[in-house]
Design a protein around this motif. Structure first.
Motif, PDB file in Angstrom:
ATOM      1  N   CYS A 476      34.366 -10.180  10.162  1.00  0.00           N
ATOM      2  CA  CYS A 476      33.292 -10.706  11.005  1.00  0.00           C
ATOM      3  C   CYS A 476      32.058 -10.930  10.135  1.00  0.00           C
ATOM      4  CB  CYS A 476      32.963  -9.715  12.123  1.00  0.00           C
ATOM      5  SG  CYS A 476      31.444 -10.120  13.016  1.00  0.00           S
ATOM      6  N   MET A 477      31.572 -12.150  10.108  1.00  0.00           N
ATOM      7  CA  MET A 477      30.476 -12.483   9.204  1.00  0.00           C
ATOM      8  C   MET A 477      29.145 -11.862   9.642  1.00  0.00           C
ATOM      9  SD  MET A 477      32.331 -13.871   7.123  1.00  0.00           S
ATOM     10  CE  MET A 477      31.176 -14.269   5.850  1.00  0.00           C
ATOM     11  N   VAL A 478      29.017 -11.605  10.942  1.00  0.00           N
ATOM     12  CA  VAL A 478      27.788 -10.939  11.405  1.00  0.00           C
ATOM     13  C   VAL A 478      27.805  -9.498  10.912  1.00  0.00           C
ATOM     14  CG1 VAL A 478      26.342 -10.401  13.386  1.00  0.00           C
ATOM     15  CG2 VAL A 478      27.823 -12.398  13.460  1.00  0.00           C
ATOM     16  N   ARG A 505      14.400  -3.403  10.226  1.00  0.00           N
ATOM     17  CA  ARG A 505      14.296  -4.083  11.511  1.00  0.00           C
ATOM     18  C   ARG A 505      15.338  -5.177  11.617  1.00  0.00           C
ATOM     19  NH1 ARG A 505      11.787  -0.476  14.621  1.00  0.00           N
ATOM     20  NH2 ARG A 505       9.855   0.270  13.632  1.00  0.00           N
ATOM     21  N   MET A 506      15.633  -5.844  10.505  1.00  0.00           N
ATOM     22  CA  MET A 506      16.700  -6.860  10.511  1.00  0.00           C
ATOM     23  C   MET A 506      18.025  -6.173  10.802  1.00  0.00           C
ATOM     24  SD  MET A 506      16.215  -9.943   7.772  1.00  0.00           S
ATOM     25  CE  MET A 506      16.362  -9.011   6.279  1.00  0.00           C
ATOM     26  N   ARG A 507      18.234  -5.038  10.178  1.00  0.00           N
ATOM     27  CA  ARG A 507      19.487  -4.300  10.381  1.00  0.00           C
ATOM     28  C   ARG A 507      19.612  -3.875  11.837  1.00  0.00           C
ATOM     29  NH1 ARG A 507      20.352   0.397  12.426  1.00  0.00           N
ATOM     30  NH2 ARG A 507      18.738   1.352  11.128  1.00  0.00           N
ATOM     31  N   GLU A 508      18.483  -3.470  12.449  1.00  0.00           N
ATOM     32  CA  GLU A 508      18.517  -3.050  13.856  1.00  0.00           C
ATOM     33  C   GLU A 508      18.906  -4.206  14.756  1.00  0.00           C
ATOM     34  OE1 GLU A 508      15.147   0.529  13.669  1.00  0.00           O
ATOM     35  OE2 GLU A 508      14.702  -1.329  14.751  1.00  0.00           O
ATOM     36  N   ILE A 509      18.358  -5.379  14.463  1.00  0.00           N
ATOM     37  CA  ILE A 509      18.680  -6.559  15.280  1.00  0.00           C
ATOM     38  C   ILE A 509      20.145  -6.923  15.096  1.00  0.00           C
ATOM     39  CG2 ILE A 509      18.224  -9.031  15.576  1.00  0.00           C
ATOM     40  CD1 ILE A 509      15.282  -8.374  14.767  1.00  0.00           C
ATOM     41  N   LEU A 510      20.637  -6.828  13.862  1.00  0.00           N
ATOM     42  CA  LEU A 510      22.046  -7.129  13.607  1.00  0.00           C
ATOM     43  C   LEU A 510      22.946  -6.102  14.289  1.00  0.00           C
ATOM     44  CD1 LEU A 510      21.605  -8.188   9.902  1.00  0.00           C
ATOM     45  CD2 LEU A 510      22.588  -9.638  11.669  1.00  0.00           C
ATOM     46  N   ASP A 511      22.512  -4.854  14.301  1.00  0.00           N
ATOM     47  CA  ASP A 511      23.237  -3.803  15.019  1.00  0.00           C
ATOM     48  C   ASP A 511      23.360  -4.186  16.496  1.00  0.00           C
ATOM     49  OD1 ASP A 511      22.357  -0.544  13.591  1.00  0.00           O
ATOM     50  OD2 ASP A 511      24.163  -1.790  13.444  1.00  0.00           O
ATOM     51  N   ASP A 512      22.221  -4.611  17.055  1.00  0.00           N
ATOM     52  CA  ASP A 512      22.199  -5.031  18.454  1.00  0.00           C
ATOM     53  C   ASP A 512      23.178  -6.162  18.687  1.00  0.00           C
ATOM     54  OD1 ASP A 512      18.674  -4.582  19.426  1.00  0.00           O
ATOM     55  OD2 ASP A 512      20.405  -3.226  19.425  1.00  0.00           O
ATOM     56  N   ILE A 513      23.185  -7.138  17.780  1.00  0.00           N
ATOM     57  CA  ILE A 513      24.077  -8.287  17.932  1.00  0.00           C
ATOM     58  C   ILE A 513      25.532  -7.827  17.910  1.00  0.00           C
ATOM     59  CG2 ILE A 513      24.845 -10.475  16.917  1.00  0.00           C
ATOM     60  CD1 ILE A 513      21.996 -10.888  15.872  1.00  0.00           C
ATOM     61  N   LYS A 554      23.628 -19.745   8.264  1.00  0.00           N
ATOM     62  CA  LYS A 554      23.790 -21.155   7.899  1.00  0.00           C
ATOM     63  C   LYS A 554      25.219 -21.633   8.085  1.00  0.00           C
ATOM     64  CE  LYS A 554      22.924 -24.262   3.983  1.00  0.00           C
ATOM     65  NZ  LYS A 554      22.216 -24.418   2.716  1.00  0.00           N
ATOM     66  N   TYR A 555      26.189 -20.842   7.608  1.00  0.00           N
ATOM     67  CA  TYR A 555      27.561 -21.317   7.608  1.00  0.00           C
ATOM     68  C   TYR A 555      28.437 -20.779   8.735  1.00  0.00           C
ATOM     69  CZ  TYR A 555      26.362 -23.040   2.965  1.00  0.00           C
ATOM     70  OH  TYR A 555      25.770 -23.694   1.926  1.00  0.00           O
ATOM     71  N   PHE A 556      27.962 -19.749   9.441  1.00  0.00           N
ATOM     72  CA  PHE A 556      28.782 -19.136  10.488  1.00  0.00           C
ATOM     73  C   PHE A 556      27.963 -18.912  11.756  1.00  0.00           C
ATOM     74  CE2 PHE A 556      32.387 -18.581   7.772  1.00  0.00           C
ATOM     75  CZ  PHE A 556      31.864 -18.408   6.505  1.00  0.00           C
ATOM     76  N   ASN A 561      26.473 -17.036  17.586  1.00  0.00           N
ATOM     77  CA  ASN A 561      26.373 -17.502  18.976  1.00  0.00           C
ATOM     78  C   ASN A 561      27.360 -16.780  19.877  1.00  0.00           C
ATOM     79  OD1 ASN A 561      24.339 -19.266  18.287  1.00  0.00           O
ATOM     80  ND2 ASN A 561      25.681 -21.065  18.158  1.00  0.00           N
ATOM     81  N   ALA A 562      28.596 -16.627  19.407  1.00  0.00           N
ATOM     82  CA  ALA A 562      29.617 -15.951  20.205  1.00  0.00           C
ATOM     83  C   ALA A 562      29.191 -14.509  20.503  1.00  0.00           C
ATOM     84  CB  ALA A 562      30.953 -15.964  19.476  1.00  0.00           C
TER      85      ALA A 562
END
Lengths: 581, 239
Positions: A476-478, A505-513, A554-556, A561-562
């Motif tokens: 999973c690229m995310v 904070r970026m890591r937290e947002i990615l965790d959320d995603i 950029k690429y994924f 979105n999913a």
């Protein structure tokens, strides 16, 4: 230099006898990669059985030959016969391998490949294993240089890895070692040495890609009597082990390179900063330094040249950020490994505020070959402004995992499919991650790109130090972006706000995603934060931290979105959303 | 003297001076948080970031450290710079939600909190500006406090969070702290001072009787300057 001549001649002979003795020799690949695969058990089993059967066989160790996917590797060198490499050896195969030697037939364990003769890249001399006709029992065994994994490789920095006992300086000398130093001390002014390195086009192999010769020249011209040369052995990118293999498998290549560089620059003290997590490398380098001292290659007035030089080893203490040059120097000085602004270059004010030239392990290892073969020869290898070769650690979802050294300009496709053998388990290629946490992911649409300092940067990644992680569709690229931000969050020194606070904070947002707690607009927020973090960070750790995020967006983007809109993970990795299906 | 341009204004500055100093001397305001005249600039808050153009190359640098150069073009309000400042303040507001100082500064600069940053609850109002540590090392000279750990867990304090033998209780760190994070307390009588988990016995002025400085601090000053301790038992007001 007469004393150096005679020493080298004598030791070359001694080394040759050690490399290709008059009786059978067995070498086991005992670098960290080999040991992790079980090579130590194989070595001990061989030692036990050789003793038990009272066989007159020499047992030795070597570093990483690159074919990590076939480890443990055992090389058998019988006089007059091709050098045979047995792969995926277990203690159970030991009897069969020894039987092949004593009874002359390969029974249950077939060799994986063979070498009839070697052309030494540093001096074009040949080492012949096979004399006479090729024995029938060997005819079916392919030549190492012709198997897919090695066909496209040119081994300059890793020229000796896997072929010498790294603890044997004579073997290093026998394969052309320290002759470049002799050439330099007896025949070349410092300015001429710099000209050769500059003319070769050698650029920093740690990833920075800065002209090595230009750096040497600037350091030579910097004001100050006391100067330093430093080797950056703090290799920290996850998945990268190029420098580890060189330090473990051929420590003298680094030392010889540093002596030559110090001579050119006018430095009399050198430091090798090795990360604490590389105990074998520290051991190998420590032994090599003492041997070099013993032979007189290090110390005061080296072979009456008037040039004095000594090297000290300094160990890291578990900080990725200490791979950054100013943080490394702070650590060397005994301070906390925190970077500082580089508006004033370390070339002029570095270690203890003195002119300092820092180069990566692989960069140093190239130097003796450039001196020996010349700048024209070196500059003809490679691609555009990236001359020479690059060592890569090819890892992840790829068949032939290992260490490769290839000319700059080789394409990603060639690396992944021709050398790497493609994707295993019937999976499909998805992306290749290069440049570690500072780099980015490249999708299949771009795998025809040549790999060098400049091409990958154009598409949002970078070649970096050489770590190359192949990813298939189960990744999973995310999650990959999240992984790198988590890594950097833990490694941030904490000095500047954008990195210390922004990356987490970026890591937290990615965790959320990844957990299904994201909000629409999160991707835009990540992009917005990224630019400020790139612009605002004090050093390149923070400055490049957003790259994995930006390149995966950029690429994924559809994967993001999913995760956000449908709360789905297409790769089936993010368990908190996948499970809720 | 070096000629450069800051925000389209032609400036002359002394060689060796920083862009920040050159700007301030010419009435151009650049926000700062971790900057202090008496200590070496650390460049850690990044608020003083400016955009510089040198020949063909444009980049963002911290004006507190970058020295002026001939022909340099500086923009203290470019989009990239404002974005950096905005993010820095949003990150600090999230780190120290209780800090009035940070909130006011953000308001003054038109920056609103970022709701996606979950506020911390364990950092107090320490923004890790490093001024306390630098002052203790460079101005006072005892290096009683330093940093532990790294990243967001980085914390200022005495070694091993134990009362420090080196601390002289001067309170310079508390004085210089921009957000009031460092707490220095006194007993009701004034006879004692508490800071960094250490209790200091205060000396009463020979003349006015006011408790004015810790014994350790006066001993330290005497050692450093050579002035006899007895001369230091008079407070600054009474000298």
């Amino acid at each position: 230099m007469a004393k150096m001549d005679s020493l080298l001649t004598k030791m070359k002979e001694k080394g040759m006898k050690s490399l290709s003795p008059s009786k059978t020799k067995i070498t086991v690949g005992m670098a960290t990669c080999g040991i992790a695969s079980g090579a130590e058990l194989v070595y001990n089993a061989l030692a036990d059985e050789i003793e038990k059967q009272k066989l007159d066989i020499i047992l030795s160790k070597a570093g990483c030959i690159g074919m990590c996917y076939r480890e443990p590797l055992v090389d058998v060198i019988e006089p007059n016969r091709p050098r045979l490499t047995y792969s995926k050896v277990t203690p159970k195969n030991v009897i069969a391998i020894l039987n092949q030697i004593t009874e002359g037939k390969s029974k249950d364990k077939k060799p994986y490949c063979r070498i009839d003769e070697e052309d030494l890249i540093i001096n074009e001399e040949k080492i012949r294993y096979l004399t006479g006709a090729l024995p029938d029992d060997i005819k079916a065994i392919p030549l190492m240089k012709e198997i897919d994994f090695y066909k496209k490789q040119i081994k300059i920095a890793t020229r000796n890895c896997g072929f010498i006992n790294p603890g044997n300086i004579d073997e290093y000398i026998a394969r052309g070692g320290y002759f470049s130093l002799q050439k330099v001390l007896s025949n070349m002014e410092p300015g001429k040495v710099i000209e050769e390195v500059e003319g070769s086009g050698l650029r920093g192999r740690g990833g920075g890609g800065f002209s090595t010769g230009f750096k040497w020249r600037s350091c030579r011209n910097a004001t100050g009597e006391i100067k330093y040369v430093i080797c950056n052995g703090d290799e920290g990118d996850p998945g990268a082990y190029m420098d580890r293999s060189i330090m473990e498998g051929d420590p003298h290549s680094v030392i010889e390179g540093m002596i030559i560089g110090a001579y050119a620059i006018g430095a009399h003290e050198g430091y090798i900063y090795v990360r604490d997590e590389y105990p074998l490398a520290v051991k190998a380098l420590t032994l090599a330094i003492s041997q070099a001292k013993e032979y007189g290659f290090l110390g005061k007035d080296i072979f009456k040249s008037g040039f004095s030089f000594d090297i000290n080893i300094s160990k890291g203490a578990g900080a990725f950020v200490c791979g950054e040059s100013t943080a490394l120097m702070a650590s060397l000085e005994g301070k906390a490994g925190e970077p500082r602004a580089k508006y004033i270059h370390t070339i002029e004010h570095g270690l203890w505020d003195r002119p300092s030239n820092l180069n990566n392990v692989e960069t140093w290892a190239n130097v003796p070959v450039i001196i020996s073969r010349g700048r024209e020869w070196f500059s003809k290898i490679g691609y555009k402004k990236s001359t020479g070769t690059k060592v890569f650690s090819l890892v992840g979802n790829v068949k032939n995992i290992g260490l490769i050294e290839i000319p700059m300009g080789t394409t990603l496709k060639e690396i992944i499919y021709d050398i790497g053998g493609g994707i295993p388990k019937g999976e499909k290629f998805k992306a290749v991650q290069t440049g570690g946490p500072s780099g980015g992911c490249i999708p299949k649409e771009l795998i025809d790109l040549p790999v060098d300092f400049d091409e990958l940067t154009k598409v949002g990644s970078m070649m970096g130090s050489g770590g190359m992680i192949i990813m298939d569709e189960t990744i999973c690229m995310v999650d990959v972006a999240r992984y790198f931000e988590e890594f950097l969050e833990g490694e941030s020194c904490g000095k500047c706000v954008p990195c210390r606070e922004g990356v987490r904070r970026m890591r937290e947002i990615l965790d959320d995603i990844c957990k299904g707690n994201s909000k629409e607009g999160d991707v835009e927020l990540l992009e917005d934060m990224s630019q400020a973090i790139i612009d605002g960070s004090l050093c390149a750790l923070g400055g490049s931290a957003p790259n994995p995020v930006l390149s995966t967006i950029k690429y994924f983007r559809d994967e993001y979105n999913a995760h956000i809109r449908e709360k789905k993970c297409p790769a089936g990795v993010c368990t908190e959303i996948t499970r809720s299906d | 003297m070096i000629n450069l341009v800051i925000d389209n204004k032609k400036i002359q500055a002394e060689e060796g001076s920083t862009i920040l100093k050159a700007a301030q001397s010419n009435g151009i305001e650049i926000p700062t948080l971790c900057y202090h005249d008496e200590i070496t600039a650390s460049g850690s808050c990044r608020l003083c970031s400016v955009e510089i153009t040198k020949g063909e190359r444009t980049r963002i640098v911290t004006s507190c450290i970058y020295q002026v150069e001939k022909g340099l073009i500086v923009n203290t309000q470019s989009k990239r710079v404002l974005n950096v400042r905005r993010l820095v303040l949003q990150l600090l507001m999230a780190r120290c939600p209780e800090s009035e100082v940070i909130r006011e500064l953000a308001e003054k600069m038109g920056v609103k909190p970022q709701p996606r940053f979950k506020p911390d609850e364990d950092k107090g109002t320490c923004i890790l500006c490093r001024q306390c540590v630098e002052v203790c090392e460079e101005v006072v000279g005892v290096s009683a406090i330093g940093f532990s750990y790294r990243g967001a867990d980085k914390a200022v304090g005495t070694p091993f969070v134990e009362p420090s033998r080196a601390c002289i209780g001067c309170g310079a760190c508390a004085y210089v702290c921009p957000t009031g994070h460092i707490k220095m307390g006194e007993s009701e009588s004034g006879k004692e001072r508490f800071i960094w988990d250490k209790t200091f016995k205060m000396v009463a002025c020979k003349v006015c009787g006011r408790y004015f400085a810790p014994q350790e601090q006066l001993e330290y000053i005497s050692k450093k300057t050579g002035v006899p301790l007895s001369k230091l038992y008079t407070c600054v007001n009474c000298r």
